[in-house]
Structures are given as structure tokens and as C-alpha cells.
Design an enzyme around this catalytic site. Structure first.
Site, PDB file in Angstrom:
ATOM      1  N   GLN A 391      -2.494  -6.286  16.775  1.00 34.43           N
ATOM      2  CA  GLN A 391      -2.174  -6.388  14.973  1.00 34.43           C
ATOM      3  C   GLN A 391      -0.820  -7.099  14.794  1.00 34.43           C
ATOM      4  O   GLN A 391       0.316  -6.515  15.378  1.00 34.43           O
ATOM      5  CB  GLN A 391      -2.314  -5.035  14.423  1.00 34.43           C
ATOM      6  CG  GLN A 391      -2.227  -5.366  12.848  1.00 34.43           C
ATOM      7  CD  GLN A 391      -2.120  -4.147  11.904  1.00 34.43           C
ATOM      8  OE1 GLN A 391      -1.440  -3.440  11.968  1.00 34.43           O
ATOM      9  NE2 GLN A 391      -3.431  -3.742  11.323  1.00 34.43           N
ATOM     10  N   CYS A 424       0.133  -3.329   4.925  1.00 39.69           N
ATOM     11  CA  CYS A 424       1.144  -2.337   5.046  1.00 39.69           C
ATOM     12  C   CYS A 424       1.927  -2.480   3.587  1.00 39.69           C
ATOM     13  O   CYS A 424       2.316  -3.370   3.224  1.00 39.69           O
ATOM     14  CB  CYS A 424       2.135  -2.845   6.134  1.00 39.69           C
ATOM     15  SG  CYS A 424       3.544  -1.748   6.440  1.00 39.69           S
ATOM     16  N   LYS A 464      -6.917  -6.803   7.949  1.00 45.26           N
ATOM     17  CA  LYS A 464      -6.715  -5.434   7.628  1.00 45.26           C
ATOM     18  C   LYS A 464      -6.098  -5.355   6.318  1.00 45.26           C
ATOM     19  O   LYS A 464      -5.326  -6.214   6.163  1.00 45.26           O
ATOM     20  CB  LYS A 464      -6.146  -4.461   8.563  1.00 45.26           C
ATOM     21  CG  LYS A 464      -6.186  -3.053   7.932  1.00 45.26           C
ATOM     22  CD  LYS A 464      -5.472  -2.075   9.004  1.00 45.26           C
ATOM     23  CE  LYS A 464      -5.405  -0.642   8.595  1.00 45.26           C
ATOM     24  NZ  LYS A 464      -4.505  -0.395   7.541  1.00 45.26           N
ATOM     25  N   HIS A 495      -8.921  -0.963   3.394  1.00 45.44           N
ATOM     26  CA  HIS A 495      -8.461   0.435   3.020  1.00 45.44           C
ATOM     27  C   HIS A 495      -8.679   0.786   1.424  1.00 45.44           C
ATOM     28  O   HIS A 495      -8.026  -0.059   0.791  1.00 45.44           O
ATOM     29  CB  HIS A 495      -7.117   0.682   3.451  1.00 45.44           C
ATOM     30  CG  HIS A 495      -6.383   1.984   2.890  1.00 45.44           C
ATOM     31  ND1 HIS A 495      -5.214   2.677   3.538  1.00 45.44           N
ATOM     32  CD2 HIS A 495      -6.783   3.274   2.386  1.00 45.44           C
ATOM     33  CE1 HIS A 495      -5.105   3.669   3.366  1.00 45.44           C
ATOM     34  NE2 HIS A 495      -6.195   4.059   2.563  1.00 45.44           N
ATOM     35  N   GLY A 536     -12.270   2.362   4.790  1.00 44.50           N
ATOM     36  CA  GLY A 536     -11.136   3.136   5.277  1.00 44.50           C
ATOM     37  C   GLY A 536     -10.530   4.305   4.270  1.00 44.50           C
ATOM     38  O   GLY A 536     -10.597   3.539   3.095  1.00 44.50           O
ATOM     39  N   GLY A 537     -10.461   5.515   4.367  1.00 45.09           N
ATOM     40  CA  GLY A 537      -9.901   6.130   3.577  1.00 45.09           C
ATOM     41  C   GLY A 537     -10.593   7.471   3.368  1.00 45.09           C
ATOM     42  O   GLY A 537     -11.589   7.704   3.181  1.00 45.09           O
ATOM     43  N   ARG A 561      -5.815   8.629   9.752  1.00 45.61           N
ATOM     44  CA  ARG A 561      -5.115  10.180   9.536  1.00 45.61           C
ATOM     45  C   ARG A 561      -5.964  11.028  10.142  1.00 45.61           C
ATOM     46  O   ARG A 561      -5.639  12.041  10.851  1.00 45.61           O
ATOM     47  CB  ARG A 561      -4.766  10.388   8.380  1.00 45.61           C
ATOM     48  CG  ARG A 561      -3.538   9.621   7.630  1.00 45.61           C
ATOM     49  CD  ARG A 561      -3.320  10.201   6.363  1.00 45.61           C
ATOM     50  NE  ARG A 561      -4.268   9.997   5.303  1.00 45.61           N
ATOM     51  CZ  ARG A 561      -4.536  10.841   3.999  1.00 45.61           C
ATOM     52  NH1 ARG A 561      -3.661  11.528   3.810  1.00 45.61           N
ATOM     53  NH2 ARG A 561      -5.480  10.472   3.235  1.00 45.61           N
TER      54      ARG A 561
END
Length: 703
Positions: A391, A424, A464, A495, A536-537, A561
Site C-alpha cells: 500500500q 487515511c 482503498k 470503509h 469495511g467497518g 480492528r
């Protein structure tokens, strides 16, 4: 008997009453996942990417406030009050009397008496700390001391006990896996690969058969050699594809009335004002007639660039999107790129537990181009990683395109895809125009993606991203179809939160579904190949995972996570079950990977080294992993299952003493757990946790 009501407010883990320490106790401190996501360790080995972290800032004791003062605190002030430890510093712990590595490995030092390091082997061994003894599975127990100790003495000829730094009963994890240990006499597991002669001298041994048989299966790949590093540092590395592409961008911008544009700098204007020029790698990508995808060059380009354009029948010509490797990710689990903890040893652990796709930690493009050893270590891959990606983060084509070209040249066979970070949220990254800032600069993003695709050749490019930058202003439903059709992205992960939301709200899976449908509609309209899309999430269980796959149109869920808190989530997903893992099984995962004869800590030793410095680097990352894993609430203690990732746990005791220890939020207990496998921590070594609340002992939480 009727169910007992949960005595805590909504959002609290429903722990059974018999395991609660007291119904009047406060909830465990909130873990600041924003700070956790923002921290990194690979830049100079120490940097935290929290934008407001001062170099000299150190944890300080919280000021006591009255109830009325607490109510008046703003949201930001409250966050600052609980805070995180910023500006954490780490240092290598070495032997007091360090031995020359040439002598330690059984060789002869060419510098002789002029060498800066010690050559006196007996003196070194007498001062060296005692060998570490790695316990086997039979040594583990759910009752104190949890790991049976090994006698720290040896019997002398006169029958009395005498101290020795070498323990011949220990086993070296590196030697056991590879048949040789590169640290030689400096290894903290020396007794596992040394023999003692009659005169008392020690000789190193190797298992030649194992070394030959396992080299390919255990050797990490994607190393950058010294000559290549020098070329990058001196800016002499040949980048023909990048040079041609950046020239093309300059010509295009000049034609469009932006003569001040320089491809090596930011386009003029703010990210929102950047011109949305559609730079398509091959406008006829849906047709197989044109196989050259040549670059249109300006007549004023220098001869070297013209020579590149003239090589129309050579491998230097950019390949068409249809010729890139296809990513088939159906029914595959994806471990997200994770800062600090998502290093190679942790990825190996997750692979053995069921992760199919892995991605290295986010690396900064400018650091790659300056040949930073720390940054290039992020592309290292273990052979067990069957689908591995790198990445990158950056803000402009002149950084990301050349980085992609270098990776394509130097790691072509060791990288399955390259991922561009457009998600990010950290201030220091966002303010440079990188990460989620690219979501508000679609013109620049398109140029970056097209250029990276050219530079990568057959290596697929993935992205991403988050749902948007500002809360209530989602933009990904507009960007994602363009990524698929115009910019030739091979896979997308989304995300379900904006940059502004961070982790303050649940992921918006309905919006993820909307974005997936937008991409699928564009693919059907233009007859494009179907690309994988992962959401995601908040995924924290097998039930969560399969619910998302079955109801929101995604091909899978990227686990972040959830994997940090319980790495065995991949086993749960593969087996469609919730695993009520015992405390001994959890300790075994720290020592031994599920269904394999390797240690989690051993993975760290093989990666970081088995000498004193390597052992304590492994110790540091083991404590980092435990800083997430302590947040796991065993499902056998819950009234309702499965557990939810955002539920706060009340103070509770485990079903045994080991389970209680593993749930401790006191960082001193994480160090204690590391000592079970890596021996006592040196006096000069200390661990500073990410969150201030973990830096202070909490007697109630110890049960």
C-alpha cells in the site's frame, strides 16, 4: 430463571452478572482508535503520524475536574483529556558487551584489532544474559504461573550449581525453522544450535538438509539491494515510463491553458479546484484491436524520451488493462493494511488462522524514493502469504508513479497488487494532500491512477477509500464507477465512514451497497469486466461478515480492528462459527499458531532477529498486539452473542486467572505476558502504550 437485565447503559458489552466485579464500577476507558490508526513506527523507527503530536510531549497525569467542569468540556477537550501517548520513543537494547557480528557468526573479522566491536568470545559469553527458554505447549496452564519455569542453573562437575549463559536444553526458533541462525553466538537461544567441545569451546552447527529443504518456504522476499538503494538516493534510477508520462501531463496541461503546471509539483489551485482531466490509458480498452496503447508525445521532447516512444514492439510499451493479472477474490478473506501491528509476523499469524489476502503497512511514496530502509522493509513478504499487496500513500503523480515503477521493476514476482491509500484520515497525511484528501481531488486522482497503472505493467492496481471527507457529504458513489471504467482499477475496498467521522459512528453499510450498485451498473452498461469490491467497518464476527456479504453486494469484508482484537476471526469466518476460545488457547496463539508448529513470538524472532536487540523488538510488537487483544470479551461471558466491536466492556473477571490477566488493560501486565516467552525485560527497556489509560495500573481491572 429469567434473564438478568444488563445493569449498564446501551453500548456496553452484556457481561453475565456472575463475572462482573461490581455493578457500581465504571466502564473500562474508551480506546481511542483514531489515535491507534494514526500511529506508525516505520518512519525512522519512532514517528507517530498524529498531526498534533509534539516531539517533546510526554504523558502527564490528568487534572481532576468537578462534575460541572466535565459537563462543560467540548468534545475535543474530552478527547484530549483521555488522550493518547504521543511522541513515543523506542530504542534498541543491545548486549552490554557487544560482539563483532563476523566473529559471532563463526568467521574472521577483516579489521582485526582495529575493529570497533569486541572479539573476546569468553568475555562476551560471561557477560551475556542467560539464554531464553521457549516453553512447549505442555508448559502452559490457566493457573499461575501460567508458564512453567525452567531452572536457571546448570550442574557443575563438583555437583554444585554454576551459572552459564548457554542453556543447552533450549531451542532456537530461527534454527528450528530454517536450519541455521544468522545471529550465531549473539543469539539468545544459543544452546539450540551450538556444541561444546571437551576443552570447553563452543562451535556453531547447522542443519544442512533442513536449510536446503526449507529455504524457499521460509525466506522472506522483496529485498532492495544496496546498488539499487544508492541509485534511488542519488536520483539516478532509470524511470522511462514515469518520465514519458509526466511529460505527457505537462503537454496536456499546456494545451488546456495551464502553462504554469509542472508535473513535478502540485497542480495550481486547491484540491477541489484541480482540473478534472480524463487521462485514459487506452481509450479503446473494450476493443482488442489496438494492442499498443502508445503515449502521445510532444515534438519538443528530448531524444531519450523519443527513443522510449520508438520502442513500440518492446516490453517497455504499457500493456492494456485487459492484459493485467486478474484478481479473483471470491470467497477470500482480506486482512487490512494495519499501522504498527500489521507487520510481517502478525500477517503470518493471520494467514495461519485463515486470512487469504494480506497487504503491507501504508508506506509513503517520498520515503520509498529516498531509499528509506524502514519504508522498504514494509514490502517484505513471507512465502506463506499467497496473495500479497503493497500500500502506497502520496499526493501527486510525480511521487506515486515513479514509486510504482520502482516496485514493478524490483518486486515484480513478489507483489500481487499495489494499493493506493485514499482513506487515511490522519491530519499529517491529509494536510499534504494524501490519503483521504484525494477524494476531493478527482482530477488529480485520475492522473495518479492512470500513471500508476502504466508504471505497474501487469501488476493490478487497487484502491482503498472512505465514503467521503466531510460528514453528510459522501462522494464515493461518484468516484468508484470512474475508477472501474476510466481509470482501470482492478479492485476497490470501501470503509463505510467519512474522514471526519473517524470511528465516532457505525459504518454506513447501506451507502456501501449504493456504491457497489453504482459500479455494477457502469460495468453492465459498458460491458466491463467485474472487479472485486470489499466493504469495511465494524465486522467483528462470522455472523457480521456473512450478513454483510449476503445483504450489501460486496465480494467480501476487509478485516481491520476485528483482526487486531481477535486474530482468530478468520477461522470463525471460514468455519461459519463463533469460537469461544479458552484462555490457554489464546496463550497458545501467542506461542503457537493454530494448527502449526510455530510461535507467534517466533514469527517476530525470525523477522526481527533472535539476538538481544531482536528479542526486545519482538517484545515491543508483542505488547503492541496485546494492547488490542485485551479488549476481547470472551463470548462465554456474554449474555448475548456475538460480541460487538464498539461495545465497551464493564470491569469483569475471567473464567480463570489467565483469562483475567489477558483482559487486563494495564500495560505492565502485557510486559509480564511477554516475559513468559522472551525472558525478563532488561532494566533499560520500557514499553509506553498508545493510550494513556493503559499506562496506569487499575487494581479493579486485575480482578
Amino acid at each position: 430463571m429469567p434473564e438478568l437485565a444488563n445493569p449498564f447503559p446501551a453500548g456496553t458489552a452484556p457481561v453475565k452478572r456472575e463475572y462482573l466485579l461490581t455493578v457500581d464500577a465504571k466502564l473500562a476507558p474508551v480506546a481511542d482508535d483514531d489515535a491507534a490508526e494514526g500511529s506508525t513506527s516505520h518512519s525512522n523507527g519512532t514517528t507517530d503520524l498524529c498531526g498534533d503530536a509534539g516531539e517533546d510531549e510526554r504523558p502527564s497525569k490528568k487534572a481532576k475536574l468537578s462534575a460541572s467542569e466535565k459537563r462543560k468540556l467540548s468534545k475535543d477537550e474530552k478527547k484530549k483529556q483521555r488522550g493518547s501517548n504521543k511522541g513515543r520513543r523506542w530504542q534498541k537494547v543491545r548486549d552490554d558487551l557487544d560482539l563483532c557480528w563476523r566473529v559471532a557468526s563463526g568467521g574472521t573479522c577483516e579489521f582485526g584489532t582495529e575493529c570497533r566491536w569486541n572479539h573476546d568470545v569468553p568475555a562476551y559469553l560471561s557477560a551475556k544474559p542467560r539464554d531464553v527458554h521457549f516453553p512447549s505447549a505442555s508448559y502452559l496452564s490457566d493457573a499461575p504461573p501460567f508458564v512453567k519455569s525452567v531452572v536457571d542453573t546448570e550442574a557443575g562437575e563438583d555437583g554444585e550449581q554454576e551459572r552459564s549463559s548457554v542453556d543447552f536444553s533450549t531451542k532456537c526458533p530461527v534454527f528450528e525453522e530454517t536450519g541455521a541462525c544468522r545471529h550465531g553466538l549473539k543469539c539468545r537461544f544459543l544452546g539450540g544450535h551450538v556444541r561444546k567441545a571437551e576443552d570447553g569451546s563452543l562451535s556453531l552447527v547447522q542443519d544442512g538438509e533442513k536449510k536446503t529443504r526449507l529455504t524457499g518456504a521460509t525466506t522472506e522476499i522483496n529485498f532492495l539491494d544496496g546498488s539499487t538503494q544508492k541509485l534511488l538516493r542519488t536520483k539516478k534510477y532509470s524511470l522511462p515510463i514515469t518520465d514519458a508520462y509526466l511529460r505527457e501531463l505537462e503537454v496536456q496541461n499546456a494545451k488546456e491553458g495551464n502553462p504554469k503546471f509542472n508535473a513535478k509539483d502540485e497542480p495550481t489551485g486547491t484540491p477541489q479546484e484541480t482540473s478534472e482531466v480524463n487521462v485514459v490509458e487506452n481509450p479503446e480498452q473494450k476493443s482488442t484491436a489496438d494492442s499498443t496503447a502508445t503515449v502521445e508525445l510532444h515534438p519538443s521532447l528530448d531524444s531519450s524520451t523519443e527513443a522510449i516512444a520508438a520502442q513500440a514492439d518492446t516490453p517497455d510499451v504499457p500493456i492494456r488493462f485487459a492484459e493485467k493479472r486478474r484478481l479473483v477474490w471470491s470467497d477470500k478473506t482480506y486482512l487490512a493494511p494495519l499501522t504498527t501491528v500489521g507487520n510481517l509476523p502478525f500477517r503470518r499469524l493471520c494467514v495461519t488462522l485463515g486470512a487469504d489476502i494480506t497487504c503491507g503497512e501504508m508506506g509513503l511514496a517520498n520515503s520509498f524514493l529516498s531509499a528509506s530502509k524502514e519504508e522498504w522493509s514494509l514490502v517484505r513478504r513471507h512465502p506463506s502469504e499467497t496473495m500479497f499487496g503493497v500500500q502506497l500513500a502520496g499526493s501527486k503523480p510525480s511521487l506515486l508513479v515513479p514509486t510504482a515503477e520502482v516496485i514493478a521493476k524490483e518486486c515484480r514476482s513478489g507483489v500481487d497488487f499495489v494499493d493506493l491509500n485514499c482513506g487515511c484520515p490522519i491530519d499529517l497525511v491529509f494536510r499534504t494532500g494524501s490519503g483521504s484528501a484525494l477524494l476531493d481531488a478527482p482530477g488529480k486522482l485520475g492522473k495518479i491512477l492512470v500513471g500508476m497503472n502504466r508504471a505497474l505493467g501487469e501488476i493490478p492496481l487497487t484502491v482503498k477509500l472512505r465514503t467521503g471527507v466531510k460528514e453528510g457529504k459522501n462522494t464515493s458513489h461518484k468516484l468508484m464507477p470512474r475508477m472501474s471504467s476510466e481509470w482501470n482499477v482492478s479492485a476497490i475496498t470501501l470503509h463505510g465512514r467519512t474522514r471526519q467521522q473517524r470511528y465516532t459512528k457505525l459504518a454506513d453499510w447501506d451507502y456501501i451497497k449504493e456504491c457497489v450498485e453504482a459500479v455494477r451498473a457502469r460495468e453492465a452498461e459498458e460491458d466491463l469486466p467485474r472487479i472485486p469490491i470489499f466493504g469495511g467497518g465494524d465486522c467483528f464476527s462470522s455472523q457480521d461478515y456473512w450478513h454483510c456479504v449476503e445483504n450489501y453486494g460486496v465480494d467480501g469484508v476487509m478485516i481491520a480492528r476485528g483482526a487486531l482484537i481477535k486474530p482468530w476471526i478468520f477461522t470463525e469466518i471460514k468455519e461459519h462459527r463463533e469460537w469461544d476460545i479458552t484462555s490457554v488457547e489464546r496463550l497458545e496463539l501467542i506461542r503457537k499458531v493454530f494448527l502449526a508448529s510455530h510461535f507467534y513470538a517466533e514469527f517476530g524472532l525470525n523477522h526481527f532477529g533472535s539476538d538481544t536487540a531482536g528479542v526486545n523488538t519482538t517484545r515491543r510488537y508483542l505488547c503492541e498486539a496485546l494492547s488490542f487483544q485485551y479488549r476481547y470479551v470472551p463470548i462465554g461471558l456474554l449474555e448475548l452473542i456475538p460480541g460487538r466491536i464498539n461495545d465497551r466492556a464493564p470491569l469483569f473477571r475471567g473464567r480463570d486467572e489467565l483469562e483475567t490477566l489477558l483482559a487486563s488493560g494495564d500495560s505492565r501486565n502485557w510486559v509480564k505476558i511477554s516475559e513468559m516467552f522472551l525472558g525478563p525485560a532488561p532494566e533499560s527497556w520500557s514499553f509506553t502504550p498508545k493510550h494513556k489509560s493503559n499506562a496506569y495500573g487499575n487494581e479493579e481491572s486485575q480482578g
